[in-house]
Scaffold this motif. Structure first.
Motif, PDB file in Angstrom:
ATOM      1  N   ILE A  46       0.856  -1.175   0.000  1.00 35.06           N
ATOM      2  CA  ILE A  46       0.000   0.000   0.000  1.00 35.06           C
ATOM      3  C   ILE A  46       0.897   1.232   0.000  1.00 35.06           C
ATOM      4  O   ILE A  46       1.734   1.408   0.888  1.00 35.06           O
ATOM      5  CB  ILE A  46      -0.898   0.040   1.247  1.00 35.06           C
ATOM      6  CG1 ILE A  46      -1.479  -1.353   1.547  1.00 35.06           C
ATOM      7  CG2 ILE A  46      -1.987   1.073   1.099  1.00 35.06           C
ATOM      8  CD1 ILE A  46      -2.296  -1.921   0.438  1.00 35.06           C
ATOM      9  N   TYR A  47       0.714   2.093  -0.983  1.00 34.54           N
ATOM     10  CA  TYR A  47       1.540   3.294  -1.081  1.00 34.54           C
ATOM     11  C   TYR A  47       0.710   4.510  -0.686  1.00 34.54           C
ATOM     12  O   TYR A  47      -0.322   4.798  -1.279  1.00 34.54           O
ATOM     13  CB  TYR A  47       2.059   3.458  -2.506  1.00 34.54           C
ATOM     14  CG  TYR A  47       2.669   4.809  -2.786  1.00 34.54           C
ATOM     15  CD1 TYR A  47       3.698   5.299  -1.984  1.00 34.54           C
ATOM     16  CD2 TYR A  47       2.222   5.595  -3.838  1.00 34.54           C
ATOM     17  CE1 TYR A  47       4.258   6.535  -2.232  1.00 34.54           C
ATOM     18  CE2 TYR A  47       2.782   6.834  -4.093  1.00 34.54           C
ATOM     19  CZ  TYR A  47       3.792   7.299  -3.292  1.00 34.54           C
ATOM     20  OH  TYR A  47       4.346   8.524  -3.531  1.00 34.54           O
ATOM     21  N   PHE A  48       1.150   5.202   0.337  1.00 39.97           N
ATOM     22  CA  PHE A  48       0.460   6.399   0.799  1.00 39.97           C
ATOM     23  C   PHE A  48       1.279   7.621   0.417  1.00 39.97           C
ATOM     24  O   PHE A  48       2.406   7.799   0.892  1.00 39.97           O
ATOM     25  CB  PHE A  48       0.262   6.357   2.316  1.00 39.97           C
ATOM     26  CG  PHE A  48      -0.673   5.280   2.766  1.00 39.97           C
ATOM     27  CD1 PHE A  48      -2.037   5.520   2.826  1.00 39.97           C
ATOM     28  CD2 PHE A  48      -0.201   4.022   3.089  1.00 39.97           C
ATOM     29  CE1 PHE A  48      -2.903   4.519   3.232  1.00 39.97           C
ATOM     30  CE2 PHE A  48      -1.069   3.028   3.490  1.00 39.97           C
ATOM     31  CZ  PHE A  48      -2.431   3.270   3.562  1.00 39.97           C
ATOM     32  N   VAL A  66       3.695  -1.621   3.558  1.00 35.67           N
ATOM     33  CA  VAL A  66       3.317  -0.211   3.540  1.00 35.67           C
ATOM     34  C   VAL A  66       4.470   0.616   3.001  1.00 35.67           C
ATOM     35  O   VAL A  66       5.612   0.467   3.445  1.00 35.67           O
ATOM     36  CB  VAL A  66       2.933   0.286   4.953  1.00 35.67           C
ATOM     37  CG1 VAL A  66       2.663   1.793   4.941  1.00 35.67           C
ATOM     38  CG2 VAL A  66       1.718  -0.463   5.460  1.00 35.67           C
ATOM     39  N   ALA A  67       4.175   1.482   2.050  1.00 39.73           N
ATOM     40  CA  ALA A  67       5.152   2.444   1.531  1.00 39.73           C
ATOM     41  C   ALA A  67       4.619   3.844   1.764  1.00 39.73           C
ATOM     42  O   ALA A  67       3.461   4.130   1.450  1.00 39.73           O
ATOM     43  CB  ALA A  67       5.393   2.217   0.045  1.00 39.73           C
ATOM     44  N   LEU A  68       5.461   4.710   2.335  1.00 46.51           N
ATOM     45  CA  LEU A  68       5.050   6.082   2.620  1.00 46.51           C
ATOM     46  C   LEU A  68       5.893   7.054   1.809  1.00 46.51           C
ATOM     47  O   LEU A  68       7.095   6.856   1.622  1.00 46.51           O
ATOM     48  CB  LEU A  68       5.223   6.405   4.109  1.00 46.51           C
ATOM     49  CG  LEU A  68       4.270   5.715   5.086  1.00 46.51           C
ATOM     50  CD1 LEU A  68       4.583   6.163   6.503  1.00 46.51           C
ATOM     51  CD2 LEU A  68       2.826   6.020   4.739  1.00 46.51           C
ATOM     52  N   GLN A  69       5.246   8.104   1.368  1.00 46.25           N
ATOM     53  CA  GLN A  69       5.940   9.149   0.622  1.00 46.25           C
ATOM     54  C   GLN A  69       6.621  10.129   1.592  1.00 46.25           C
ATOM     55  O   GLN A  69       5.985  10.662   2.499  1.00 46.25           O
ATOM     56  CB  GLN A  69       4.937   9.928  -0.237  1.00 46.25           C
ATOM     57  CG  GLN A  69       5.539  11.125  -0.946  1.00 46.25           C
ATOM     58  CD  GLN A  69       6.461  10.712  -2.072  1.00 46.25           C
ATOM     59  OE1 GLN A  69       6.051  10.031  -3.001  1.00 46.25           O
ATOM     60  NE2 GLN A  69       7.723  11.119  -1.991  1.00 46.25           N
ATOM     61  N   MET A 118      10.131   3.557   1.879  1.00 44.84           N
ATOM     62  CA  MET A 118       9.907   4.998   1.870  1.00 44.84           C
ATOM     63  C   MET A 118      10.219   5.518   0.478  1.00 44.84           C
ATOM     64  O   MET A 118      11.251   5.175  -0.105  1.00 44.84           O
ATOM     65  CB  MET A 118      10.777   5.702   2.913  1.00 44.84           C
ATOM     66  CG  MET A 118      10.370   5.376   4.343  1.00 44.84           C
ATOM     67  SD  MET A 118      11.276   6.327   5.562  1.00 44.84           S
ATOM     68  CE  MET A 118      10.784   5.469   7.062  1.00 44.84           C
ATOM     69  N   VAL A 119       9.315   6.357  -0.015  1.00 45.80           N
ATOM     70  CA  VAL A 119       9.452   6.889  -1.359  1.00 45.80           C
ATOM     71  C   VAL A 119      10.014   8.297  -1.271  1.00 45.80           C
ATOM     72  O   VAL A 119       9.456   9.166  -0.589  1.00 45.80           O
ATOM     73  CB  VAL A 119       8.087   6.890  -2.087  1.00 45.80           C
ATOM     74  CG1 VAL A 119       8.269   7.382  -3.517  1.00 45.80           C
ATOM     75  CG2 VAL A 119       7.491   5.490  -2.067  1.00 45.80           C
ATOM     76  N   PHE A 145      14.741   3.108   0.194  1.00 42.62           N
ATOM     77  CA  PHE A 145      14.446   4.475  -0.238  1.00 42.62           C
ATOM     78  C   PHE A 145      14.267   4.451  -1.756  1.00 42.62           C
ATOM     79  O   PHE A 145      15.243   4.373  -2.502  1.00 42.62           O
ATOM     80  CB  PHE A 145      15.579   5.426   0.158  1.00 42.62           C
ATOM     81  CG  PHE A 145      15.758   5.580   1.643  1.00 42.62           C
ATOM     82  CD1 PHE A 145      14.862   6.338   2.385  1.00 42.62           C
ATOM     83  CD2 PHE A 145      16.801   4.961   2.305  1.00 42.62           C
ATOM     84  CE1 PHE A 145      15.017   6.482   3.760  1.00 42.62           C
ATOM     85  CE2 PHE A 145      16.969   5.100   3.673  1.00 42.62           C
ATOM     86  CZ  PHE A 145      16.069   5.858   4.412  1.00 42.62           C
ATOM     87  N   LEU A 146      13.014   4.492  -2.184  1.00 42.98           N
ATOM     88  CA  LEU A 146      12.698   4.341  -3.603  1.00 42.98           C
ATOM     89  C   LEU A 146      12.399   5.692  -4.238  1.00 42.98           C
ATOM     90  O   LEU A 146      11.765   6.553  -3.633  1.00 42.98           O
ATOM     91  CB  LEU A 146      11.475   3.434  -3.766  1.00 42.98           C
ATOM     92  CG  LEU A 146      11.551   2.052  -3.091  1.00 42.98           C
ATOM     93  CD1 LEU A 146      10.198   1.361  -3.199  1.00 42.98           C
ATOM     94  CD2 LEU A 146      12.635   1.209  -3.730  1.00 42.98           C
TER      95      LEU A 146
END
Length: 745
Positions: A46-48, A66-69, A118-119, A145-146
């Motif tokens: 899930i990307y937020f 979970v992926a967060l911006q 983390m994006v 870190f994407l």
């Protein structure tokens, strides 16, 4: 482990600048129900793009990644009440290793709270050095870190397309919430209605949930955050602030009191006086020439100190130190007038705990001081302790005299006696060495013709400085000019002076007195073993004469021009009354019954120095503990103070060495060792200092980055009062200071 955490915590900064653009909340969902609807069994990611209530739902569910911006705050959990460093703050850290440690912390922190990826932000609004941080983060951990460019921008329109894009891991799909819902509806027609409603219900409930895993920010971390996040917007090169008076307009009383340690602080505007406006809590008008303390960059066109959004213990300490050049400002900004301000090594002021000293243990100093005064060892005393360039203890005890009429303050000026040797003669000699005018192995006869045929002609400057020249300890040259209880008639300036018995009284002595004094010094006998150590005032009297001969200037003028004035030592001078210091600020010394027949107050106590006109190489200097702390700080900093190199580190190091056997002293400096040891036994072997007959002491320790200054007038009213030495007060206080360091370990 604790040390590692401290290193990691020291890297944390906080955001100074925030985007004004409002980001629409977007949540990209390819949840477990969605996977089931198309027969896919892998875990969901899930990307937020922005924090929302949905995040908490998925952080707590092991079925999801979970992926967060990350935005410019570089904060995966912006609503947890903890401010983490901004890109701007991270960019201000020039040490790549430190930034890597921070990235390691951020990854560990994120995974601890269930954040799998983390994006990184990717925007043209960032400056080059901020984009460099983004690049470094990705290089540090490319699978954590994407870059946004590595993400898919939409949910595939077909099952076949979806399956072809899910071969790589991680699988992160990007679409807005409504679009995602439409696709979910289309692809989940075969789902049972109850299951589908249940999934939507979970989402609706999650949006209302608040998931904020708060944690305490350690003091060391908060301090580093604040220090690293301060930005100087300084178009007029105002920092550091220097002067005697400043206006402060604001409500931070703690900061105002801290500023008052540096200079006089007014609470109203006055022409010609710099005005600091604390925009954090003052809503008044900001004028063009004001210096603004602010959070962020609201006043980007003003000279300002832009602070991070974090409140810490000791915030006032850091702000004041940065304003007055006692600490560097390394934060960066997009604003062209933002600049780095170096630590000019002006003495700063700090609380003991912040500097690594146990303040509770320092209370023993109060007891030792009170005991000495109670036992009439001295009527009063003045102390200063400096740790890591910060004054952490500065206090006056007792009174000028035993009648308790005039209390000692931080501004009380003392006759420092033999401390003159290291606060005047030694730096003058060091400067002449650096100018190439003298060498330590030069003989006296090379520079002073009056010694050519004397028993001291081959004595070297090195021997004089180390008290290894075979000179007698003390010769009362002043008494050689006496005829009974009066001066020899030859030494009075006029018949009127003779009739009234006017001698020198701290004024210009009769030239014949100086001629006789020089002659007495030249003709003085050596000790029986001229190669043995023997502490002597005579050597520094001779060095005084040599300094004037080689420099071509009066001794006091040479020191004033090259050291005291540029260093801002306003209370350090010979003949203080003649140089503008009020007698009300000067502690009295002895009632001189052997030469002057009156209470000595504002004149040098040493009678030989008095015959020199109050200016001598062995005694005569007056000063305060804070001024001497600055001088010792210059020595400790390798000759650097207040943005200027006064002496080289190499020259100073050459003076802090023992050159002679059975001699504990360096060149000028006293050292540890021997039966008579002034310093604490806890001081390092590299430490150095000096004591004075009037009850004074200075000591610096490079190993502990520590300075100790003790001033008193223990010889009031009688120089035969040795109780201060009997009680060993100076050394016991020195012990307490070192013990307070150990108690912090």
């Amino acid at each position: 482990m604790r040390d590692y955490l401290l290193i990691v915590f020291a890297l944390i900064g906080t955001s100074v600048f925030a985007s004004d653009d409002e980001v629409k909340e977007e949540v990209w969902i390819d949840g477990d129900s969605f996977y089931k609807s198309i027969g896919h069994k892998k875990k969901s990611t899930i990307y937020f793009k922005q924090w929302s209530g949905y995040v908490g739902q998925f952080l707590e569910d092991e079925n999801y990644y979970v992926a967060l911006q990350l935005d410019e705050f570089f904060d995966p959990l912006p609503k947890d009440g903890v401010a983490l460093p901004s890109l701007t703050t991270l960019a201000a850290i020039s040490d790549k290793g430190l930034k890597k440690d921070y990235f390691r912390f951020l990854e560990s922190f994120g995974r601890t709270f269930g954040v799998t990826y983390m994006v990184l932000p990717d925007t043209s609004l960032f400056s080059g050095f901020e984009l460099e941080v983004i690049k470094q983060a990705n290089e540090h951990s490319p699978f954590y870190f994407l870059h946004q460019s590595s993400l898919s921008r939409s949910i595939p329109s077909s099952k076949k397309e979806y399956e072809s894009k899910t071969e790589s891991c991680p699988t992160i799909w990007l679409a807005d919430q409504d679009e995602n819902t439409r696709k979910l509806n289309r692809w989940s027609e075969k789902l049972e209605s109850a299951r589908q409603e249940s999934f939507y219900s979970q989402l609706r409930e999650a949006k209302q949930a608040a998931f904020m895993p708060a944690f305490e920010l350690p003091k060391s971390l908060a301090g580093a955050v604040f220090s690293a996040g301060v930005v100087a917007i300084d178009p007029n090169n105002t920092f550091p602030i220097q002067g005697e008076v400043v206006t402060y307009l604001g409500l931070d009383i703690q900061l105002k009191n801290r500023l008052a340690q540096y200079l006089q602080v007014l609470d109203y505007r006055i022409a010609g006086v710099p005005c600091i406006v604390d925009a954090r809590n003052h809503n008044g008008e900001i004028e063009e020439e004001d210096i603004v303390i602010q959070v962020g960059q609201r006043y980007a066109n003003h000279t300002s100190l832009s602070l991070p959004e974090v409140s810490i213990q000791g915030e006032d300490v850091i702000i004041a130190k940065k304003l007055f050049g006692a600490e560097e400002i390394t934060g960066r900004s997009r604003h062209p007038s933002a600049r780095q301000v170096d630590n000019l090594r002006f003495l700063g002021y700090s609380d003991a705990e912040i500097a690594g000293i146990n303040s509770s243990h320092l209370r023993w100093i109060d007891s030792l001081a009170a005991d000495a005064i109670k036992k009439f060892a001295t009527p009063g005393m003045q102390l200063a302790v400096v740790k890591r360039g910060d004054v952490v203890f500065e206090k006056g005890y007792g009174y000028y005299t035993y009648d308790s009429m005039h209390a000692v303050t931080d501004e009380t000026v003392y006759d420092i006696a033999s401390v003159t040797k290291v606060a005047a003669t030694l730096p003058a000699i060091a400067l002449l060495i650096e100018q190439g005018k003298i060498n330590l192995d030069d003989t006296l006869s090379q520079h002073l013709s009056i010694f050519e045929k004397s028993n001291k002609s081959s004595v070297t400057l090195r021997q004089l400085l180390a008290h290894n020249a075979g000179l007698r300890s003390y010769v009362p040259f002043w008494s050689m000019m006496m005829d009974g209880d009066r001066l020899d008639a030859f030494y009075y300036k006029t018949p009127e002076d003779e009739a009234r018995d006017i001698r020198t009284y701290g004024l210009e002595p009769h030239p014949s007195m100086l001629d006789s004094l020089k002659s007495f010094i030249v003709k003085s006998n050596l000790i029986e073993n001229p190669h043995a150590y023997n502490y002597s005032d005579l050597g520094f009297m001779i060095l005084h004469l040599l300094i004037e001969e080689v420099s071509g200037e009066p001794f006091d003028q040479f020191l004033k021009e090259n050291f005291y004035l540029p260093m801002g030592l306003k209370s350090t001078t010979f003949n203080p009354i003649r140089n503008g210091i009020s007698p009300q600020k000067i502690a009295p010394t002895e009632y001189d019954q052997r030469y002057r027949n009156y209470q000595v107050w504002g004149e040098v106590h040493d009678r030989n120095a008095l015959v020199f006109g109050g200016v001598a190489g062995h005694a005569g200097l007056f000063s305060t503990a804070s001024d001497l702390a600055k001088m010792m700080s210059m020595f400790l900093n390798g000759g650097y103070y207040g943005g200027r190199h006064y002496l080289s580190k190499e020259t100073l190091n050459s003076l802090n060495i023992r050159y002679f056997d059975n001699n504990r002293r360096g060149l000028g400096w006293d050292k540890k060792g021997g039966e008579k040891n002034a310093a604490s036994s806890l001081a390092s072997d590299e430490s150095f200092g000096h004591t004075g007959f009037t009850g004074t002491m200075v000591w610096a320790d490079p190993e502990y980055d520590l300075i100790y200054v003790f001033l008193s007038n223990r010889i009031y009213p009688d120089a035969d009062n040795w109780k201060l030495s009997t009680l060993n007060t100076r050394t016991h206080i020195h012990d307490v200071i070192y013990q307070s360091l150990q108690n912090m370990e």
